[in-house]
Write a protein that holds these residues in place. Structure first.
Motif, short mmCIF file in Angstrom:
data_model
loop_
_atom_site.label_atom_id
_atom_site.label_comp_id
_atom_site.label_asym_id
_atom_site.label_seq_id
_atom_site.Cartn_x
_atom_site.Cartn_y
_atom_site.Cartn_z
N VAL A 13 0.82 -1.22 0.00
CA VAL A 13 0.00 0.00 0.00
C VAL A 13 0.86 1.28 0.00
N VAL A 14 1.93 1.27 0.78
CA VAL A 14 2.76 2.49 0.86
C VAL A 14 3.99 2.33 -0.03
N ILE A 15 4.08 3.15 -1.06
CA ILE A 15 5.20 3.06 -1.99
C ILE A 15 6.45 3.69 -1.39
N SER A 16 6.29 4.90 -0.86
CA SER A 16 7.46 5.57 -0.29
C SER A 16 7.05 6.59 0.76
N THR A 17 8.04 6.99 1.56
CA THR A 17 7.84 7.98 2.61
C THR A 17 8.83 9.10 2.37
N ARG A 18 8.36 10.34 2.51
CA ARG A 18 9.27 11.45 2.30
C ARG A 18 9.00 12.53 3.33
N ILE A 19 10.04 13.03 3.95
CA ILE A 19 9.90 14.17 4.87
C ILE A 19 10.83 15.28 4.40
N ARG A 20 10.31 16.49 4.40
CA ARG A 20 11.08 17.62 3.91
C ARG A 20 11.08 18.76 4.92
N PHE A 21 12.24 19.33 5.17
CA PHE A 21 12.36 20.54 6.00
C PHE A 21 12.77 21.70 5.09
N ALA A 22 12.22 22.87 5.34
CA ALA A 22 12.68 24.08 4.66
C ALA A 22 13.48 24.90 5.67
N ARG A 23 14.67 25.34 5.29
CA ARG A 23 15.51 26.15 6.17
C ARG A 23 16.10 27.32 5.39
N ASN A 24 16.30 28.44 6.09
CA ASN A 24 16.92 29.60 5.47
C ASN A 24 18.00 30.17 6.37
N LEU A 25 18.96 30.82 5.77
CA LEU A 25 20.03 31.48 6.53
C LEU A 25 19.63 32.93 6.75
N SER A 26 19.84 33.44 7.98
CA SER A 26 19.34 34.79 8.27
C SER A 26 20.05 35.89 7.47
N GLY A 27 21.30 35.70 7.12
CA GLY A 27 22.05 36.78 6.48
C GLY A 27 21.78 36.99 5.00
N PHE A 28 21.09 36.05 4.36
CA PHE A 28 20.90 36.13 2.90
C PHE A 28 19.43 36.39 2.56
N ALA A 131 23.18 19.13 11.83
CA ALA A 131 24.45 19.58 11.24
C ALA A 131 24.30 20.98 10.67
N ALA A 132 23.19 21.23 9.98
CA ALA A 132 22.94 22.56 9.40
C ALA A 132 22.75 23.60 10.50
N ASN A 133 21.95 23.26 11.50
CA ASN A 133 21.67 24.19 12.59
C ASN A 133 22.91 24.58 13.38
N ASN A 134 23.82 23.62 13.56
CA ASN A 134 25.01 23.91 14.35
C ASN A 134 26.00 24.78 13.60
N ALA A 135 26.02 24.66 12.29
CA ALA A 135 27.04 25.37 11.52
C ALA A 135 26.54 26.66 10.89
N LEU A 136 25.22 26.78 10.70
CA LEU A 136 24.69 27.93 9.96
C LEU A 136 23.77 28.76 10.85
N ASP A 137 23.65 30.03 10.50
CA ASP A 137 22.76 30.91 11.24
C ASP A 137 21.36 30.77 10.63
N ILE A 138 20.57 29.86 11.19
CA ILE A 138 19.27 29.52 10.61
C ILE A 138 18.21 30.54 11.04
N ALA A 139 17.45 31.02 10.08
CA ALA A 139 16.43 32.04 10.37
C ALA A 139 15.27 31.42 11.15
N TYR A 140 15.02 32.01 12.32
CA TYR A 140 14.03 31.44 13.22
C TYR A 140 13.43 32.54 14.08
N ASP A 141 12.17 32.39 14.42
CA ASP A 141 11.49 33.34 15.29
C ASP A 141 10.70 32.52 16.31
N ALA A 142 10.74 32.95 17.58
CA ALA A 142 10.12 32.16 18.63
C ALA A 142 8.63 31.92 18.36
N GLU A 143 7.96 32.91 17.78
CA GLU A 143 6.53 32.76 17.53
C GLU A 143 6.24 32.07 16.20
N LEU A 144 6.98 32.50 15.15
CA LEU A 144 6.68 32.00 13.80
C LEU A 144 7.46 30.74 13.44
#
Ligand SMILES: [Zn+2]
Ligand SMILES: [Zn+2]
Lengths: 336, 191
Positions: A13-28, A131-144
């Protein structure tokens, strides 16, 4: 080995599973506001994080059909195939992780695995995300939450989805009553490869819709529960459909097998219909000559761009139909 | 300025509508202005995630005869990506992470429309602390500040007050405030 040619759990019944995260760097600026030097600097910055064990593909070095083939294999999104900015795919086949750099967001990281594997895909993806979070300045807001190019993805910025094969629920029209229920609990389902509203291939993608105000774990738990229920009802509906008229069902599935094994020309549209019938036949034990494993990557390998890649050059429609039929014949006769 | 509907033509018709004391402005090209007047349904079909707030809220508030006004006030622009809010709307995408801060108020209705009044729960990047898992905050309904945050805010407020005192030449009050600021800053350092 990739998701499409490896055996997975509950793959009837299940062909495949996929999970995707979107991340951005704050400086760009986000890619829609990024210029070429900016995109190069971004790619440079991100590439440093994923070094050993990762393969890098510069999308601008690929031919159109090579890039399109990556989309057919669901390694990249269709939007990533072409574009005016430099784009890079960073991937690890063993991890099943594919990272698009400079898509709609700076990073679109996804884990894709065969069969039903939501928890495993999530765990693996978190590894790459850490790995991305530790090395890059990931754009994040406590509410959003994670800040994304499109406000619809704010919050966890996660899409978890499963590709479902639902021939019995489709034919008994029970899916139609399922659609509104799913949207009520924050999930969406859409037909894949369907021409018109027929959903010939009986393939669907079920995914979470809500991203703000729900944690990744809760979202995945909910999706897991719903998928389990859908698996059970699809299996029950298959058995009921068979019991209704065993001869007709057997005939239909074996005719599909016969056509696929002996045809000389095969369009994608015809293939998807017949493929649905042989997959259903195999799961009901009506085609003992075949197993789901033996079908392997058939569904992906016969897609137009992937056929061109395997031919070594871009090929036209007629030649594709001929090569598709040939490839199917070889795959099916090798197993019988 | 570009038309806020099509984003292609130069805007030459400016609508202004006073809706319960809230003044909304809309800049359109003559083509889009004509079609907006002729058919509201066409306007509500404008695509994109920003299409909705504009298509429905603004256009529905424009029912009746549009008032033509001249010019538009200077626009706020994001310092990182250079986008104005109008550009976000016409492009259908947010320009950068900073835009969410710069256009917080303007974006709030869009975010609420998509996500309701939710707040993020879930993964957080390293370097951020999840201050939400605080029972007091849930009870009080507003974020609970640390002592250091309160002190910092107090000092900022006193600094502003001191500046104002100097401006009105109330030097006695300014000196008092200066001493108070020094006292607080000293306390901060000794911690
Ligand atoms: Zn216009
Ligand atoms: Zn910006």
């Amino acid at each position: 080995m990739s998701w499409y040619n490896t055996k997975g759990r509950d793959d009837d019944v299940v062909i495949s599973t996929r999970i995707r995260f979107a991340r951005n760097l704050s400086g760009f600026p986000f890619p829609s506001k990024l210029d070429e030097p900016g995109a190069r600097a971004l790619i440079e910055r991100v590439s440093g994080v994923f070094g050993e064990g990762w393969t890098v593909v510069d999308m601008t070095n690929l031919s159109r059909f090579e890039a399109a083939s990556l989309a057919e294999k669901h390694f990249i999104s269709p939007d990533f195939v072409s574009g005016s900015l430099p784009r890079r795919l960073i991937y690890s086949e063993v991890r099943g992780i594919y990272i698009m750099v400079c898509e709609e967001d700076h990073l679109r990281m996804q884990c894709i695995l065969p069969g039903m594997a939501l928890n495993e895909a999530y765990e693996r993806l978190c590894g790459a995300d850490d790995a991305a979070n530790n090395a890059l300045d990931i754009a994040y807001d406590a509410e959003l939450g994670f800040l994304t190019s499109c406000p619809t993805n704010l919050g966890i910025a996660m899409r978890a989805s499963v590709m479902l094969f639902l021939p019995a629920l489709t034919r008994t029209r029970r899916l139609n009553s399922l659609f509104p229920q799913l949207s009520k609990i924050g999930l969406t389902i859409r037909g894949l490869y369907g021409e018109g509203s027929d959903f010939d291939g009986c393939l669907y993608q079920l995914s979470n819709q809500v991203t703000l105000g729900i944690s990744e774990e809760d979202s995945i738990r909910k999706l897991n529960e719903v998928v389990r229920k859908i698996i059970e009802s699809e299996r029950a509906a298959r058995n009921a459909l068979y019991s209704d008229n065993p001869d007709a069902m057997t005939d239909r599935c074996r005719r599909a097998y016969g056509t696929l094994r002996y045809a000389s020309l095969m369009s994608s549209g015809e293939f998807m219909k017949l493929y649905a019938d042989i997959r259903l036949g195999i799961s009901l034990g009506l085609i003992p000559e075949l197993t789901l494993e033996a079908l392997g990557g058939l569904m992906t390998d016969i897609q137009p761009a992937t056929l061109s890649v395997n031919a070594g050059c871009e090929i036209g429609e007629h030649e594709r139909d001929r090569r598709r039929a040939e490839y199917i014949r070889e795959t099916l006769s090798a197993t019988a | 300025m570009l038309c806020q509907k099509c984003g292609i033509n130069t805007a030459n018709v400016f609508y202004k509508q006073n809706n319960n004391g809230k003044v909304t402005e809309l800049a359109l090209c003559s083509e889009c202005a004509a079609s907006a007047g002729a058919s509201r349904t066409a306007a509500t079909q404008s695509g994109g995630f920003f299409g909705d707030p504009f298509g429905i809220d603004l256009f529905s508030s424009l029912l009746g005869t549009p008032v033509q006004v001249r010019g538009a006030s200077t626009e706020k622009v994001c310092p990182l990506c250079g986008s104005s809010y109008r550009e976000l709307v016409s492009g259908g995408k947010v320009g950068c992470a900073k835009c969410y801060e710069v256009f917080k108020e303007e974006l709030a209705p869009t975010v609420a429309k998509i996500h309701g009044r939710s707040r993020h729960v879930g993964r957080i990047p390293s370097g951020y602390v999840n201050d939400y898992v605080n029972d007091n905050e849930k009870i009080l309904g507003s974020p609970v500040k640390t002592e250091e945050q309160i002190l910092k805010e107090r000092i900022t407020a006193l600094n502003n007050e001191q500046k104002k005192a100097v401006e009105v030449q109330n030097y006695e009050r300014a000196a008092e405030l200066r001493d108070e600021i020094r006292r607080l800053e000293g306390g901060k350092e000794s911690n």
